[in-house]
Design a protein around this motif. Structure first.
Motif, PDB file in Angstrom:
ATOM      1  N   TRP A  63      -7.676   2.781  -0.303  1.00  0.00           N
ATOM      2  CA  TRP A  63      -8.742   2.135   0.451  1.00  0.00           C
ATOM      3  C   TRP A  63      -8.817   0.591   0.778  1.00  0.00           C
ATOM      4  CZ3 TRP A  63     -12.979   4.693   2.583  1.00  0.00           C
ATOM      5  CH2 TRP A  63     -13.245   6.081   2.207  1.00  0.00           C
ATOM      6  N   GLY A  64      -7.633   0.131   0.349  1.00  0.00           N
ATOM      7  CA  GLY A  64      -7.226  -1.288   0.866  1.00  0.00           C
ATOM      8  C   GLY A  64      -7.261  -1.160   2.460  1.00  0.00           C
ATOM      9  N   ILE A  65      -6.710  -0.329   2.968  1.00  0.00           N
ATOM     10  CA  ILE A  65      -6.432  -0.026   4.434  1.00  0.00           C
ATOM     11  C   ILE A  65      -7.903  -0.528   5.105  1.00  0.00           C
ATOM     12  CG2 ILE A  65      -5.938   1.394   6.269  1.00  0.00           C
ATOM     13  CD1 ILE A  65      -4.061   2.846   4.083  1.00  0.00           C
ATOM     14  N   MET A  66      -9.045   0.133   4.347  1.00  0.00           N
ATOM     15  CA  MET A  66     -10.194  -0.346   4.982  1.00  0.00           C
ATOM     16  C   MET A  66     -10.574  -1.709   5.274  1.00  0.00           C
ATOM     17  SD  MET A  66     -11.790   2.437   6.210  1.00  0.00           S
ATOM     18  CE  MET A  66     -13.356   1.346   6.606  1.00  0.00           C
ATOM     19  N   GLY A  67      -9.954  -2.450   4.429  1.00  0.00           N
ATOM     20  CA  GLY A  67     -10.249  -4.103   4.472  1.00  0.00           C
ATOM     21  C   GLY A  67      -9.313  -4.344   5.958  1.00  0.00           C
ATOM     22  N   ILE A  68      -8.352  -3.652   6.233  1.00  0.00           N
ATOM     23  CA  ILE A  68      -7.629  -4.099   7.376  1.00  0.00           C
ATOM     24  C   ILE A  68      -8.747  -3.600   8.637  1.00  0.00           C
ATOM     25  CG2 ILE A  68      -5.594  -3.790   8.701  1.00  0.00           C
ATOM     26  CD1 ILE A  68      -4.005  -3.635   6.271  1.00  0.00           C
ATOM     27  N   VAL A  69      -8.902  -2.502   8.421  1.00  0.00           N
ATOM     28  CA  VAL A  69      -9.830  -1.880   9.462  1.00  0.00           C
ATOM     29  C   VAL A  69     -11.310  -2.619   9.749  1.00  0.00           C
ATOM     30  CG1 VAL A  69     -11.239   0.126  10.131  1.00  0.00           C
ATOM     31  CG2 VAL A  69      -8.955   0.597   9.141  1.00  0.00           C
ATOM     32  N   VAL A  70     -11.833  -3.009   8.702  1.00  0.00           N
ATOM     33  CA  VAL A  70     -13.078  -3.750   8.838  1.00  0.00           C
ATOM     34  C   VAL A  70     -12.871  -5.048   9.687  1.00  0.00           C
ATOM     35  CG1 VAL A  70     -14.820  -4.698   7.779  1.00  0.00           C
ATOM     36  CG2 VAL A  70     -14.274  -2.385   7.057  1.00  0.00           C
ATOM     37  N   THR A  71     -11.709  -5.891   9.055  1.00  0.00           N
ATOM     38  CA  THR A  71     -11.480  -7.000   9.792  1.00  0.00           C
ATOM     39  C   THR A  71     -11.037  -6.871  11.202  1.00  0.00           C
ATOM     40  OG1 THR A  71     -10.490  -7.842   7.694  1.00  0.00           O
ATOM     41  CG2 THR A  71      -9.805  -9.250   9.730  1.00  0.00           C
ATOM     42  N   LEU A  72     -10.465  -5.795  11.550  1.00  0.00           N
ATOM     43  CA  LEU A  72     -10.140  -5.698  13.136  1.00  0.00           C
ATOM     44  C   LEU A  72     -11.292  -5.470  13.762  1.00  0.00           C
ATOM     45  CD1 LEU A  72      -6.579  -3.692  12.525  1.00  0.00           C
ATOM     46  CD2 LEU A  72      -6.812  -6.075  13.489  1.00  0.00           C
TER      47      LEU A  72
ATOM     48  N   ILE B 151       0.675  -1.149   0.157  1.00  0.00           N
ATOM     49  CA  ILE B 151       0.070  -0.072   0.055  1.00  0.00           C
ATOM     50  C   ILE B 151       1.010   1.439  -0.053  1.00  0.00           C
ATOM     51  CG2 ILE B 151      -1.643   1.407   1.360  1.00  0.00           C
ATOM     52  CD1 ILE B 151      -2.745  -1.460   2.113  1.00  0.00           C
ATOM     53  N   ALA B 152       1.848   1.284   0.747  1.00  0.00           N
ATOM     54  CA  ALA B 152       2.915   2.373   0.828  1.00  0.00           C
ATOM     55  C   ALA B 152       3.361   2.638  -0.643  1.00  0.00           C
ATOM     56  CB  ALA B 152       4.046   2.118   1.880  1.00  0.00           C
ATOM     57  N   ALA B 153       3.822   1.816  -1.199  1.00  0.00           N
ATOM     58  CA  ALA B 153       4.415   1.723  -2.656  1.00  0.00           C
ATOM     59  C   ALA B 153       3.195   2.094  -3.628  1.00  0.00           C
ATOM     60  CB  ALA B 153       5.062   0.789  -3.013  1.00  0.00           C
ATOM     61  N   THR B 154       2.100   1.737  -3.762  1.00  0.00           N
ATOM     62  CA  THR B 154       1.159   1.698  -4.700  1.00  0.00           C
ATOM     63  C   THR B 154       0.385   2.992  -4.577  1.00  0.00           C
ATOM     64  OG1 THR B 154      -0.167   0.221  -3.757  1.00  0.00           O
ATOM     65  CG2 THR B 154       1.060  -0.539  -5.372  1.00  0.00           C
TER      66      THR B 154
END
Length: 442
Positions: A412-421, A282-285
């Motif tokens: 918005w891929g970060i939201m996938g991590i947030v929702v899982t948590l 995510i940092a790179a893309t």
């Protein structure tokens, strides 16, 4: 263990697995050193260096390399889900944890060393992906035996500190090995001046990691806590699987609190694992980090995680693991939402470091919570179930990351991590855990 009613969703300490007397300091140090050495595989081989070599250099096509890598890792997860509880049950029966830890670790080290022979040619793609998948299975099996030793190297007063210190040392071990790999082997052949032809310098990183892991694993192989075999029927695979199936079925009635914890912890652990697995991508893309910036970010994140785990290990012993888990998960969710809303590289840097500071404490506190409530004689089987349930739900975070990315864009891929948590936090929150601070446990 206390037997709750079918409607109960609470945990109480078994009061059986944790030793009341402290293990010798050299044994505790040996146990902690294993985490320090073992993380060379996770950090260097799986995350930052060798996996990138296999999918980006060995593979003729990066997309095909990523598919092959994903397929082998998926297969590894399925194999581990089948083997982890069986190996744990075997260890509880034969009571030879040290021997079984040594065998599984040596197999892992051998597979890592064999990665040296994976040349930068597409014909070696399956060998490279297969060796790393095989090593990930054997290392996780070793982790079952390793975690099963925690009740025997700690007391109710020290389990949080010992677990947190070892987990922190694991992050630091990954940093040390990564720095050695980068400056000793990779950057223009490294300070050792290794030839870069035929990717010789990168292939030597596999040997570095194998030696690094072996060196810090030897102490626990020689002096780790062991036990005498149980009397009774010999171990049979079919009977062991039947016993495991009966225990899982019976958890609904007799160990509902433990079942609740295994499922909820599996969900949020999947989100925590995704933090390090996807942060660099995510940092790179999404934020334009260069390769060097991604590596520096990874190093800073690992150091932050080590510090947080070490500090929160002390709070675990004072307050109990539940407050540590709830507070850390809540803060990670808030920070993740802040990163998405701000959409700035600087916020990603700061937020990512702070999130890393909190990831380790949740992982370590989850391990100590389970350690506090396992009855004696069931340590390895229960940690095997812990690994298995984690693998069963390991699709949640990657699937949500993919869905958010496809729908709204990379950041918005970060939201996938947030929702899982958030799902894991919501599942864990109702669970009541009684008497797991050292004051009540003693």
């Amino acid at each position: 263990m206390t037997t709750p009613s079918p409607a109960a969703a609470s945990l109480a300490p078994g009061g059986l697995a944790l030793d009341e007397s402290s293990a010798p300091r050299k044994v505790v140090a040996a146990w902690s050193a294993y985490d320090f050495g073992g993380n060379a595989f996770n950090t260097v081989m799986l995350s930052f260096v060798y996996s990138v070599y296999v999918t980006g250099t060995v593979a003729a096509d990066k997309a095909h390399g990523q598919v092959v890598w994903s397929n082998f890792q998926t297969a590894a997860g399925l194999v581990l889900a089948l083997l982890a509880p069986l190996m744990g049950a075997w260890a509880d029966r034969v009571r030879r944890r040290r021997l079984m830890l040594a065998v599984s670790t040596l197999v892992t080290v051998s597979a890592m060393a064999a990665c040296f022979f994976v040349r930068p040619e597409n014909s070696y793609l399956y060998l490279g992906a297969g060796l790393l998948a095989f090593a990930s299975v054997t290392q996780d099996i070793a982790g079952v035996f390793y975690n099963g030793m925690l009740p025997h190297v700690s007391t109710p007063k020290t389990v949080g500190r010992i677990s947190g210190t070892a987990w922190a040392l694991g992050y630091l071990g990954g940093v040390v090995c990564l720095v050695l790999a980068l400056f000793g082997f990779i950057l223009k052949g490294g300070m050792l001046g290794l030839p870069t032809d035929d990717a010789f310098n990168v292939r030597c990183v596999a040997l570095l990691c194998a030696v690094f892991m072996l060196a810090f694993s030897l102490p626990i192989m020689l002096m780790g806590p062991d036990g005498e075999p149980r009397e009774g029927e010999p171990f049979r695979i079919g009977a062991a699987y039947r016993d495991i199936a009966r225990r899982l079925a019976g958890m609904w009635w007799h160990e509902r609190g433990l079942l609740h914890f295994l499922v909820s912890a599996a969900i949020y652990r999947d989100g925590l694992n995704a933090v390090f697995a996807f942060a660099g991508v995510i940092a790179a893309t999404a934020y334009g980090f260069s390769k060097e910036e991604v590596i520096y970010f990874g190093l800073a994140a690992s150091v932050s995680a080590a510090l947080g785990t070490w500090l929160f290990g002390r709070l675990d012993d004072r307050l109990g693991p539940r407050p540590v888990i709830l507070a850390s998960l809540s803060a990670i969710v808030a920070l993740g939402l802040g990163i998405v809303v701000a959409n700035r590289a600087s916020v990603f840097w700061v937020g990512g470091i702070l999130i890393s500071f909190l990831v380790g404490p949740v992982q370590s506190a989850s391990r100590t919570l389970l350690t506090r409530i396992i009855p004696a004689g069931e340590e390895n089987e229960t940690f095997g179930l812990y690994a298995t349930v984690g693998r069963v739900v390991s699709f949640i975070a990657p699937a949500l990351i993919g869905a958010f990315t496809a729908a709204f864009g990379v950041r918005w891929g970060i939201m996938g991590i947030v929702v899982t948590l958030m799902l894991g936090l919501a599942a864990f929150w109702p669970l009541r855990i009684d008497g797991v601070t050292h004051r009540q446990a003693r």
